[in-house]
Enzyme design. Structure first.
Site, PDB file in Angstrom:
ATOM      1  N   GLY A  67       0.801  -1.069   0.069  1.00 53.45           N
ATOM      2  CA  GLY A  67       0.089  -0.079  -0.132  1.00 53.45           C
ATOM      3  C   GLY A  67       0.811   1.079  -0.072  1.00 53.45           C
ATOM      4  N   ARG A  99       0.354   5.515  -1.959  1.00 50.74           N
ATOM      5  CA  ARG A  99      -0.259   6.549  -1.541  1.00 50.74           C
ATOM      6  C   ARG A  99      -0.105   6.821   0.132  1.00 50.74           C
ATOM      7  NH1 ARG A  99      -6.222   5.807  -1.788  1.00 50.74           N
ATOM      8  NH2 ARG A  99      -6.175   3.889  -2.513  1.00 50.74           N
ATOM      9  N   VAL A 109      -3.499  -7.375  -2.316  1.00 53.27           N
ATOM     10  CA  VAL A 109      -2.967  -8.197  -0.910  1.00 53.27           C
ATOM     11  C   VAL A 109      -4.118  -9.297  -0.638  1.00 53.27           C
ATOM     12  CG1 VAL A 109      -1.359  -6.275  -0.232  1.00 53.27           C
ATOM     13  CG2 VAL A 109      -3.577  -6.319   0.633  1.00 53.27           C
ATOM     14  N   ASN A 132       1.289  -2.544   5.424  1.00 50.29           N
ATOM     15  CA  ASN A 132       0.323  -1.155   5.600  1.00 50.29           C
ATOM     16  C   ASN A 132      -0.808  -1.071   4.815  1.00 50.29           C
ATOM     17  OD1 ASN A 132       0.479   2.067   5.846  1.00 50.29           O
ATOM     18  ND2 ASN A 132       0.330   1.667   3.791  1.00 50.29           N
ATOM     19  N   SER A 154      -3.836   0.444  14.279  1.00 54.43           N
ATOM     20  CA  SER A 154      -4.540   1.563  14.399  1.00 54.43           C
ATOM     21  C   SER A 154      -5.021   1.804  15.712  1.00 54.43           C
ATOM     22  CB  SER A 154      -5.878   1.758  13.598  1.00 54.43           C
ATOM     23  OG  SER A 154      -6.715   2.451  14.046  1.00 54.43           O
ATOM     24  N   TYR A 163     -13.093  -3.084  11.235  1.00 53.49           N
ATOM     25  CA  TYR A 163     -11.801  -2.667  11.177  1.00 53.49           C
ATOM     26  C   TYR A 163     -11.248  -2.570  12.440  1.00 53.49           C
ATOM     27  CZ  TYR A 163      -8.428   1.201  10.115  1.00 53.49           C
ATOM     28  OH  TYR A 163      -7.151   1.995   9.983  1.00 53.49           O
ATOM     29  N   ALA A 164     -11.991  -2.133  13.631  1.00 47.41           N
ATOM     30  CA  ALA A 164     -11.370  -2.398  14.828  1.00 47.41           C
ATOM     31  C   ALA A 164     -10.709  -3.951  15.164  1.00 47.41           C
ATOM     32  CB  ALA A 164     -12.156  -1.906  16.015  1.00 47.41           C
ATOM     33  N   LYS A 184      -7.508  -4.584  13.301  1.00 48.92           N
ATOM     34  CA  LYS A 184      -6.346  -4.063  13.675  1.00 48.92           C
ATOM     35  C   LYS A 184      -5.996  -4.672  15.171  1.00 48.92           C
ATOM     36  CE  LYS A 184      -5.755  -1.192  10.319  1.00 48.92           C
ATOM     37  NZ  LYS A 184      -4.540  -1.349   9.233  1.00 48.92           N
ATOM     38  N   ILE A 220      -4.878  10.532  10.798  1.00 48.09           N
ATOM     39  CA  ILE A 220      -3.651  10.854   9.863  1.00 48.09           C
ATOM     40  C   ILE A 220      -4.559  11.393   8.634  1.00 48.09           C
ATOM     41  CG2 ILE A 220      -1.716  10.386   8.638  1.00 48.09           C
ATOM     42  CD1 ILE A 220      -1.402   9.765  11.810  1.00 48.09           C
TER      43      ILE A 220
HETATM   44  P1  NDP Z   1      -5.058   5.190   1.769  1.00 46.86           P
HETATM   45  O1  NDP Z   1      -6.510   4.626   1.643  1.00 46.86           O
HETATM   46  O2  NDP Z   1      -4.592   6.672   1.695  1.00 46.86           O
HETATM   47  O3  NDP Z   1      -3.996   4.150   0.956  1.00 46.86           O
HETATM   48  C1  NDP Z   1      -4.179   2.888   1.076  1.00 46.86           C
HETATM   49  C2  NDP Z   1      -3.055   2.022   0.451  1.00 46.86           C
HETATM   50  O4  NDP Z   1      -3.331   0.849   0.584  1.00 46.86           O
HETATM   51  C3  NDP Z   1      -3.036   2.304  -0.904  1.00 46.86           C
HETATM   52  O5  NDP Z   1      -1.818   2.345  -1.647  1.00 46.86           O
HETATM   53  C4  NDP Z   1      -3.659   1.261  -1.739  1.00 46.86           C
HETATM   54  O6  NDP Z   1      -3.471   0.973  -2.906  1.00 46.86           O
HETATM   55  C5  NDP Z   1      -3.475  -0.037  -0.677  1.00 46.86           C
HETATM   56  N1  NDP Z   1      -4.384  -0.847  -0.699  1.00 46.86           N
HETATM   57  C6  NDP Z   1      -5.616  -0.921  -0.247  1.00 46.86           C
HETATM   58  N2  NDP Z   1      -6.053  -2.017  -0.551  1.00 46.86           N
HETATM   59  C7  NDP Z   1      -5.340  -2.869  -1.142  1.00 46.86           C
HETATM   60  C8  NDP Z   1      -5.399  -4.144  -1.670  1.00 46.86           C
HETATM   61  N3  NDP Z   1      -6.373  -4.921  -1.673  1.00 46.86           N
HETATM   62  N4  NDP Z   1      -4.093  -4.625  -2.184  1.00 46.86           N
HETATM   63  C9  NDP Z   1      -2.966  -3.765  -2.274  1.00 46.86           C
HETATM   64  N5  NDP Z   1      -3.012  -2.692  -2.055  1.00 46.86           N
HETATM   65  C10 NDP Z   1      -4.045  -2.000  -1.306  1.00 46.86           C
HETATM   66  O7  NDP Z   1      -4.713   4.718   3.354  1.00 46.86           O
HETATM   67  P2  NDP Z   1      -3.874   5.497   4.633  1.00 46.86           P
HETATM   68  O8  NDP Z   1      -2.485   5.788   4.124  1.00 46.86           O
HETATM   69  O9  NDP Z   1      -4.479   6.173   5.271  1.00 46.86           O
HETATM   70  O10 NDP Z   1      -3.672   4.249   5.518  1.00 46.86           O
HETATM   71  C11 NDP Z   1      -2.739   3.155   5.378  1.00 46.86           C
HETATM   72  C12 NDP Z   1      -2.846   2.089   6.508  1.00 46.86           C
HETATM   73  O11 NDP Z   1      -2.755   2.784   7.737  1.00 46.86           O
HETATM   74  C13 NDP Z   1      -4.051   1.335   6.815  1.00 46.86           C
HETATM   75  O12 NDP Z   1      -3.692  -0.046   7.085  1.00 46.86           O
HETATM   76  C14 NDP Z   1      -4.641   2.014   7.661  1.00 46.86           C
HETATM   77  O13 NDP Z   1      -5.864   1.075   8.063  1.00 46.86           O
HETATM   78  C15 NDP Z   1      -3.909   2.534   8.618  1.00 46.86           C
HETATM   79  N6  NDP Z   1      -4.392   3.673   9.439  1.00 46.86           N
HETATM   80  C16 NDP Z   1      -4.618   4.747   9.071  1.00 46.86           C
HETATM   81  C17 NDP Z   1      -5.189   5.883   9.708  1.00 46.86           C
HETATM   82  C18 NDP Z   1      -5.358   7.218   8.966  1.00 46.86           C
HETATM   83  O14 NDP Z   1      -5.814   8.150  10.017  1.00 46.86           O
HETATM   84  N7  NDP Z   1      -5.214   7.398   7.665  1.00 46.86           N
HETATM   85  C19 NDP Z   1      -5.266   5.841  11.220  1.00 46.86           C
HETATM   86  C20 NDP Z   1      -4.857   4.475  11.423  1.00 46.86           C
HETATM   87  C21 NDP Z   1      -4.431   3.656  10.860  1.00 46.86           C
HETATM   88  P3  NDP Z   1      -4.105   1.396  -4.319  1.00 46.86           P
HETATM   89  O15 NDP Z   1      -3.445   2.668  -4.731  1.00 46.86           O
HETATM   90  O16 NDP Z   1      -3.822   0.136  -5.109  1.00 46.86           O
HETATM   91  O17 NDP Z   1      -5.617   1.686  -4.072  1.00 46.86           O
END
Ligand code: NDP
Length: 247
Positions: A16, A19, A64, A90, A142, A155-156, A159, A188
């Site tokens: 992930g 982004r 994933v 991630n 998280s 989700y909880a 995590k 975040i």
């Molecule tokens: P984003 O939604 O901004 O980005 C998610 C990333 O995960 C993207 O790169 C996406 O890729 C990838 N992804 C999602 N599903 C899949 C999949 N099935 N296979 C491959 N790649 C996948 O999320 P965040 O950056 O906000 O979150 C990152 C992590 O941090 C997560 O685990 C989230 O639960 C955790 N988190 C985030 C918080 C927040 O406030 N933002 C708080 C606490 C935890 P693609 O570009 O292909 O979609």
């Protein structure tokens, strides 16, 4: 005395990382000298991010939730960048709803992306790490996995599961030089939280002692620490990065 973090010669696989938080993790590990696999669902965006990061970064496509595709990406990374020393699980999704409206699909999708994928990737890299007697695995959990949250039972649970998984694997492989930890971010500023209504955002800010949402780099800093030799005596832990929110 001077302290530096030098990951030169290490290879990191960050799921992930096209982004948000994952991209910042990839950029930060790369800046510390590591070779970095940028991983997302689209090969095009993984390649674009990898080339923006620099010459020790490569893009890999995988979903994933598709174990075979995840294992293929890990093998392709090891062929092109070298054995994986640092795995960052991630990638994650939300499918929020109150329990009463949560479908089995919403439940299953979140568990598959946030928890089962970490099991599959960890199992795929662990033998190599054991043989080389070196490995760092960091799982992005998280604070919601610790505190719970209305509308996020799936989700909880995913995590909290990741935290239990981390503690168990840390105990199994500590003797082989593999350290396994979690980072638990609070709120975040990424695409995941972009849809929060303004009122919810203001209420959140009130609850965060540091008075701002976190930025992806705040999380990446904690991951860099856990991936480095500075954390050589830390395993099975969860580092909370939430601006003081959970106290
Ligand atoms: P984003 O939604 O901004 O980005 C998610 C990333 O995960 C993207 O790169 C996406 O890729 C990838 N992804 C999602 N599903 C899949 C999949 N099935 N296979 C491959 N790649 C996948 O999320 P965040 O950056 O906000 O979150 C990152 C992590 O941090 C997560 O685990 C989230 O639960 C955790 N988190 C985030 C918080 C927040 O406030 N933002 C708080 C606490 C935890 P693609 O570009 O292909 O979609």
């Amino acid at each position: 005395m001077s302290v530096t973090i030098d990951l030169a010669g290490r290879t990191a696989f960050v799921t992930g990382s096209t982004r948000g938080i994952g991209r910042s993790i990839a950029e930060t590990l790369h800046a510390a000298g590591a070779n970095v696999a940028v991983v997302g669902r689209s090969k095009e965006s993984a390649d674009a991010v990898a080339s923006a990061i620099g010459d020790r970064a490569r893009g890999f496509a995988c979903d994933v939730t598709d174990s075979a595709s995840l294992r293929r990406a890990i093998t392709a990374c090891e062929t092109s960048l070298g054995p994986i020393d640092i795995l960052v699980n991630n990638a994650g999704i939300t499918r929020d709803n109150l329990l009463i409206r949560l479908t089995e699909q919403d439940w299953g999708d979140v568990i598959a992306a946030n928890l089962t994928a970490a099991f599959v990737s960890t199992q795929a890299v662990i033998k190599g790490m054991m043989k080389r007697r070196y490995g760092r695995i960091v799982n992005v959990a998280s604070i919601v996995g610790i505190t719970g949250n209305k509308g996020q039972a799936n989700y909880a649970a995913s995590k909290a599961g990741l935290i239990g998984f981390t503690k168990s694997v840390a105990k199994e492989y500590a003797g082989r030089g593999v350290l396994v930890n979690c980072v638990a971010p609070g709120f975040i500023d990424t695409d995941m939280t972009a849809a929060l209504p303004e009122a919810a955002r203001s209420a959140l800010l009130e609850a965060i002692p540091l008075g701002r949402l976190g930025s992806p780099v705040d999380v990446a800093g904690a991951i860099l620490f856990l991936a480095s030799d500075l954390a050589a005596y830390v395993t099975g832990q969860t580092v909370i990065v939430d601006g003081g929110m959970t106290g």
